[in-house]
Design a protein around this motif. Structure first.
Motif, mmCIF file in Angstrom:
data_model
loop_
_atom_site.group_PDB
_atom_site.id
_atom_site.type_symbol
_atom_site.label_atom_id
_atom_site.label_comp_id
_atom_site.label_asym_id
_atom_site.label_seq_id
_atom_site.Cartn_x
_atom_site.Cartn_y
_atom_site.Cartn_z
ATOM 1 N N THR A 1 0.816 -1.220 0.000
ATOM 2 C CA THR A 1 0.000 0.000 0.000
ATOM 3 C C THR A 1 0.846 1.265 0.000
ATOM 4 O O THR A 1 0.326 2.360 0.182
ATOM 5 N N ALA A 2 2.144 1.115 -0.227
ATOM 6 C CA ALA A 2 3.045 2.262 -0.314
ATOM 7 C C ALA A 2 4.112 1.942 -1.346
ATOM 8 O O ALA A 2 4.297 0.781 -1.731
ATOM 9 N N ALA A 3 4.811 2.969 -1.804
ATOM 10 C CA ALA A 3 5.856 2.773 -2.803
ATOM 11 C C ALA A 3 6.913 1.819 -2.271
ATOM 12 O O ALA A 3 7.355 1.926 -1.126
ATOM 13 N N LEU A 4 7.307 0.859 -3.111
ATOM 14 C CA LEU A 4 8.314 -0.117 -2.719
ATOM 15 C C LEU A 4 9.706 0.407 -3.072
ATOM 16 O O LEU A 4 9.902 1.047 -4.098
ATOM 17 N N GLU A 5 10.647 0.105 -2.207
ATOM 18 C CA GLU A 5 12.037 0.440 -2.484
ATOM 19 C C GLU A 5 12.756 -0.781 -3.048
ATOM 20 O O GLU A 5 12.332 -1.915 -2.852
ATOM 21 N N SER A 6 13.838 -0.542 -3.762
ATOM 22 C CA SER A 6 14.631 -1.635 -4.318
ATOM 23 C C SER A 6 14.997 -2.615 -3.203
ATOM 24 O O SER A 6 15.365 -2.173 -2.095
ATOM 25 N N PRO A 7 14.820 -3.904 -3.435
ATOM 26 C CA PRO A 7 14.594 -4.643 -4.683
ATOM 27 C C PRO A 7 13.111 -4.896 -4.993
ATOM 28 O O PRO A 7 12.806 -5.879 -5.690
ATOM 29 N N TYR A 8 12.221 -4.048 -4.508
ATOM 30 C CA TYR A 8 10.818 -4.038 -4.925
ATOM 31 C C TYR A 8 10.096 -5.357 -4.635
ATOM 32 O O TYR A 8 9.404 -5.917 -5.479
ATOM 33 N N MET A 9 10.237 -5.821 -3.428
ATOM 34 C CA MET A 9 9.532 -7.025 -3.006
ATOM 35 C C MET A 9 8.538 -6.664 -1.917
ATOM 36 O O MET A 9 8.709 -5.695 -1.179
ATOM 37 N N ALA A 10 7.465 -7.457 -1.818
ATOM 38 C CA ALA A 10 6.408 -7.191 -0.841
ATOM 39 C C ALA A 10 5.961 -8.509 -0.223
ATOM 40 O O ALA A 10 6.132 -9.579 -0.818
ATOM 41 N N PRO A 11 5.372 -8.448 0.963
ATOM 42 C CA PRO A 11 4.896 -9.689 1.603
ATOM 43 C C PRO A 11 3.820 -10.365 0.770
ATOM 44 O O PRO A 11 3.026 -9.713 0.094
ATOM 45 N N GLN A 12 3.782 -11.684 0.837
ATOM 46 C CA GLN A 12 2.734 -12.473 0.194
ATOM 47 C C GLN A 12 1.670 -12.788 1.236
ATOM 48 O O GLN A 12 1.979 -13.145 2.375
ATOM 49 N N TYR A 13 0.408 -12.657 0.846
ATOM 50 C CA TYR A 13 -0.703 -12.892 1.756
ATOM 51 C C TYR A 13 -1.585 -14.019 1.232
ATOM 52 O O TYR A 13 -1.566 -14.340 0.040
ATOM 53 N N THR A 14 -2.370 -14.602 2.127
ATOM 54 C CA THR A 14 -3.333 -15.612 1.701
ATOM 55 C C THR A 14 -4.489 -14.942 0.971
ATOM 56 O O THR A 14 -4.715 -13.728 1.100
ATOM 57 N N ALA A 15 -5.243 -15.721 0.237
ATOM 58 C CA ALA A 15 -6.398 -15.182 -0.485
ATOM 59 C C ALA A 15 -7.399 -14.545 0.473
ATOM 60 O O ALA A 15 -7.991 -13.504 0.159
ATOM 61 N N ASP A 16 -7.593 -15.130 1.647
ATOM 62 C CA ASP A 16 -8.524 -14.547 2.618
ATOM 63 C C ASP A 16 -8.024 -13.201 3.128
ATOM 64 O O ASP A 16 -8.819 -12.279 3.352
ATOM 65 N N GLU A 17 -6.731 -13.079 3.310
ATOM 66 C CA GLU A 17 -6.174 -11.797 3.745
ATOM 67 C C GLU A 17 -6.315 -10.746 2.645
ATOM 68 O O GLU A 17 -6.615 -9.579 2.930
ATOM 69 N N ILE A 18 -6.115 -11.145 1.392
ATOM 70 C CA ILE A 18 -6.294 -10.211 0.286
ATOM 71 C C ILE A 18 -7.739 -9.744 0.205
ATOM 72 O O ILE A 18 -8.020 -8.556 -0.033
ATOM 73 N N TYR A 19 -8.676 -10.648 0.435
ATOM 74 C CA TYR A 19 -10.090 -10.263 0.492
ATOM 75 C C TYR A 19 -10.303 -9.161 1.521
ATOM 76 O O TYR A 19 -11.007 -8.170 1.259
ATOM 77 N N ASP A 20 -9.699 -9.297 2.675
ATOM 78 C CA ASP A 20 -9.851 -8.277 3.727
ATOM 79 C C ASP A 20 -9.283 -6.931 3.278
ATOM 80 O O ASP A 20 -9.864 -5.876 3.581
#
Length: 503
Positions: free
Chosen positions: A166-185
């Motif tokens: 939910t914010a600009a990513l800094e190099s190396p531009y990786m983000a946490p992976q969430y479960t489908a239920d968490e993405i729904y939330d």
């Protein structure tokens, strides 16, 4: 009629000075430093940049990944078609539930993650607004939140367990992976915030067509909640569907929706405004520019002749014969949804049935030069139509047991759609409502997702040697494999985990 409003092409975030009837054609006059103070024009430019992603799905990152076609491809409505099984082999493998991590629609993955990043930039600019009224910031913030929810919901439906940020990513531009239920939330949090802000109109006046409205928010919320089968939200969705049907929209003649004259009609809640090549066409070299769509060329019969309305295309997505037969005699949706051509009027290709999707078919005069013409049809993509709200009401009552509570009954909602289709009343049973959705939304990317959420995926199994379609459904196939190229980019705590069934 066609609304000649077009999306700005952004190399860097630019801003426009107003939001009027030409809000998407004004040349940029200011810019916002990353994370710096933002004028109203700078915020609007960020939001406009986020809207631009809607234009890119049919040639997504230079791949033929039309969102409606990629959705319908795994359904029981169409075949893959094209020249042969190897023509766009990825699509054939998708249609046969035979996917692997090296062959998955990365174009959609790439454009929608770019969309999320642009939405995040727009929301940051809202946070840094200077000399902008609170109401205006709330309106623009709501639009950015809607787009983020919309782009995320497609990634969620296709891949389920995905990275999110939910914010600009800094190099190396990786983000946490969430479960489908968490993405729904996360999706629901964005939609809930929009509703709490209450800054969007139910429908915009002429000139701002194409912007998100509260009706569009409610429609997206209904799709997400009903796909998740979140019964704790059914009552509020039912209330919101009744607000939509009473919100200034109305059903129109079905056949009139699909030509250019029907764009942004009274039934249209949200659509993507495509323009022919003369307004800045796409080219084969770049799917990240231009205003047109290649979906009409993709789904139209090859080398078509003897038609005064339609022209030829590439022959993908032939409609199954049994789907044509599902329509009742006199149902005006059949001829408006399906074109039937004699085999001597076109070049017969793979999995030919003689039936082709009509709503977005290639129409003569809809792909004016310059640009590469097959990529630049002006057919608008209808994202939400009023009839979906009616059928949602009927389904929530009949299948999910939601109380009417002063709104439309299931019979009234179903009757509204069928009366427009010029067919008589039928009982609002579960089977009838499911069939009505299939008839109403053929070619609009709905059927596969409906079968998944209803648990009716057994209907997807088949052994049809005559049409080179033999497939067996397993529940893990609800999600596609995460692209191996994306997994290879990650490491450590951010290492992506492949979806089950594809290791």
């Amino acid at each position: 009629m066609k609304k000649y409003i077009s999306f700005l092409m952004f190399v860097a975030l630019a801003m426009v000075s107003s939001c009027s009837d030409d809000f998407l054609t004004i040349d940029p006059t200011e810019s916002q430093a990353s994370g710096g103070s933002a004028t109203e024009g700078a915020i609007d430019a960020n939001v406009t940049s986020a809207y631009q992603i809607l234009l890119f799905d049919t040639y997504a990152d230079n791949q033929y990944n039309s969102i409606v076609f990629m959705s319908d491809l795994r359904s029981d409505d169409i075949y893959k078609g094209g020249n042969d099984a190897g023509d766009q082999q990825l699509l054939y493998h998708m249609s046969q539930f035979n996917m692997n991590p090296s062959e998955t629609p990365e174009g959609l993955w790439n454009i929608y993650y770019t969309g999320i990043a642009r939405c995040n930039d727009a929301l940051t600019s809202c946070d840094n607004a200077v000399d902008v009224s609170e109401d205006r910031v709330a309106e623009l913030r709501s639009q950015a939140l809607f787009l983020r929810a919309y782009y995320t919901h497609w990634l969620w439906k296709f891949w389920g367990n995905i990275p999110y940020f939910t914010a600009a990513l800094e190099s190396p531009y990786m983000a946490p992976q969430y479960t489908a239920d968490e993405i729904y939330d996360f999706i629901m949090a964005d939609l809930d915030e929009i509703i709490d802000l209450d800054a969007l109109p139910m429908r915009y006046d002429t000139g701002d067509e194409g912007r998100a409205t509260m009706a569009a928010v409610y429609m997206l919320k209904a799709r997400v909640v009903m796909y998740q089968k979140d019964d704790s939200r059914y009552t509020e969705v039912m209330s919101e569907m009744n607000k939509v049907v009473n919100g200034g929209y109305e059903l129109v003649d079905f056949a009139s929706i699909w030509p250019r004259e029907g764009e942004f009609c009274d039934e249209s809640i949200l659509e993507v405004n495509h323009l022919p090549g003369e307004y800045g066409g796409k080219t084969w070299a770049s799917g990240w520019s231009g205003y047109g769509t290649n979906l009409p060329a993709f789904i139209s019969p090859n080398e078509l002749k003897n038609s005064e309305v339609y022209q030829g295309g590439w022959g993908f997505g032939p409609v199954r014969t049994e789907v044509f037969d599902l329509y009742e005699e006199g149902d005006v949706r059949r001829e408006a949804s399906i074109n039937h051509f004699e085999s001597d009027d076109y070049t017969v290709r793979f999995q030919n049935t003689g039936y082709f999707m009509a709503k977005y078919a290639a129409r003569i005069g809809y792909n004016l030069p310059p640009g590469d013409q097959d990529l630049n049809y002006e057919n608008n993509l209808r994202i939400f139509r009023l009839s979906e709200a009616y059928l949602n009401i009927a389904e929530l009552i009949t299948i999910d047991g939601v109380a009417v509570d002063g709104g439309l009954t299931a019979q009234e909602a179903l009757d509204a759609v069928r009366t427009r289709a010029k067919v008589g009343a039928i009982a609002p049973t579960a089977a009838n409502i499911k069939l009505e959705r299939r008839r109403e939304f053929l070619g609009e990317g709905m059927r596969f997702w409906d079968l998944v959420r209803w648990g009716d995926t057994a209907l997807l199994n088949e052994d049809n040697a005559a049409f080179s379609s033999t497939r067996t459904w397993s529940d893990y196939m609800k999600y596609l494999p995460i692209p191996v190229a994306e997994i290879d980019k990650t490491e450590g705590e951010y290492k992506l985990v492949q979806n089950p069934g594809y290791n």
